[in-house]
Design an enzyme around this catalytic site. Sequence first.
Site, PDB file in Angstrom:
ATOM      1  N   GLU A  13      -7.010  23.841   2.187  1.00  0.00           N
ATOM      2  CA  GLU A  13      -5.643  23.264   1.642  1.00  0.00           C
ATOM      3  C   GLU A  13      -4.680  23.492   2.882  1.00  0.00           C
ATOM      4  O   GLU A  13      -4.895  24.229   3.657  1.00  0.00           O
ATOM      5  CB  GLU A  13      -5.210  23.921   0.210  1.00  0.00           C
ATOM      6  N   ARG A  96       0.492  31.757  -8.509  1.00  0.00           N
ATOM      7  CA  ARG A  96       0.264  31.810  -7.182  1.00  0.00           C
ATOM      8  C   ARG A  96       1.191  30.706  -6.338  1.00  0.00           C
ATOM      9  O   ARG A  96       1.337  29.658  -7.085  1.00  0.00           O
ATOM     10  CB  ARG A  96      -1.072  31.754  -6.738  1.00  0.00           C
ATOM     11  N   ASN A  98       1.191  27.601  -3.838  1.00  0.00           N
ATOM     12  CA  ASN A  98       0.273  26.593  -3.813  1.00  0.00           C
ATOM     13  C   ASN A  98       0.412  25.573  -2.606  1.00  0.00           C
ATOM     14  O   ASN A  98      -0.612  25.251  -2.115  1.00  0.00           O
ATOM     15  CB  ASN A  98       0.239  25.666  -5.042  1.00  0.00           C
ATOM     16  N   GLU A 117      -4.261  27.302 -14.379  1.00  0.00           N
ATOM     17  CA  GLU A 117      -4.227  25.894 -14.424  1.00  0.00           C
ATOM     18  C   GLU A 117      -4.015  25.393 -15.830  1.00  0.00           C
ATOM     19  O   GLU A 117      -4.460  24.423 -16.452  1.00  0.00           O
ATOM     20  CB  GLU A 117      -5.820  25.255 -14.031  1.00  0.00           C
ATOM     21  N   ASP A 192      -3.074  15.642  -5.046  1.00  0.00           N
ATOM     22  CA  ASP A 192      -2.977  17.074  -4.400  1.00  0.00           C
ATOM     23  C   ASP A 192      -1.694  16.908  -3.424  1.00  0.00           C
ATOM     24  O   ASP A 192      -0.466  16.150  -3.680  1.00  0.00           O
ATOM     25  CB  ASP A 192      -4.264  17.242  -3.824  1.00  0.00           C
TER      26      ASP A 192
END
Length: 285
Positions: A13, A96, A98, A117, A192
């Site tokens: 990521e 958290r 992201n 999630e 995303d």
Amino acid sequence: MTAVWELGATLGEGPVWVARDAALWFVDIKAPAIHRFTPATGETRSWPAPAQVGWVLPSARGDMIAGLQTGICRFDPVTGLFTPIAAPEAHLPTNRLNDATVASDGAIWCGSMDDGEEADTGRFYRMDGAGCLDAGLPPICITNGPAFSPDGTVMYHNDTLGRRLWASDVVDGRITATRLFATIEDGAGYPDGPTVDAEGCVWVGLFCGWGVRRYAPDGRLLTTVSLPVANVTKVAFGGPDLRTAYATTAAKGLTAEERAAQPLAGALFAFDAGVAGLAGTLANI
């Protein structure tokens, strides 16, 4: 389309091109680790992180700023040390950080999410030298982004599970209005991380969607770039002319059979974007 680093990241990521290093930095959230790829030499380097790490961004001080599950830290690549500087969600230990970006004024905008999630506990924050404050957007489960328009007046951000991309007007570091920008249809994956190119178009990685989409500033779908892996997380523009697109991917959630069919899952890919990206800004933190 080339796999330039077959590192098999669990959840690659946050790619960001850092001009002073002539290198692409990114993270593996679940490993967890910070990675650096130098295309001119092919050199790769990794640093372990003490907690799940959602992003890493360059600071004007010469080091890096990283978003961990435990909070925002200063990261020194020379020593590998992480020094806490802010904990916007110390009261939410199951959340958290992201994804994030640096705005043109040097402030960091970042988002959080429920690590399980499930709960709508994810929020967006703006951090500058004066502190880290809630950006004022409604909470959602998984935030992604943000990314800014070339003139810095529009912030794009994603509700991943809701399959919605939003655009917010920003004036003097504050959000003044928000509107729906685009929706990802059923079966096309989940939006995303977003990135904006020099023409003001928005690129978004598609988790479970096998590619990346490019949207016009008015929300029209322009292009889809296919990748040989299902989970594409985010694109960053790099290279000396900012015309190489780097895409992070993830092996997270794949079955053994799917993993065997996608040997490049979790790799870092590069392709010709056909357009230049925006020069990055150093965080004034």
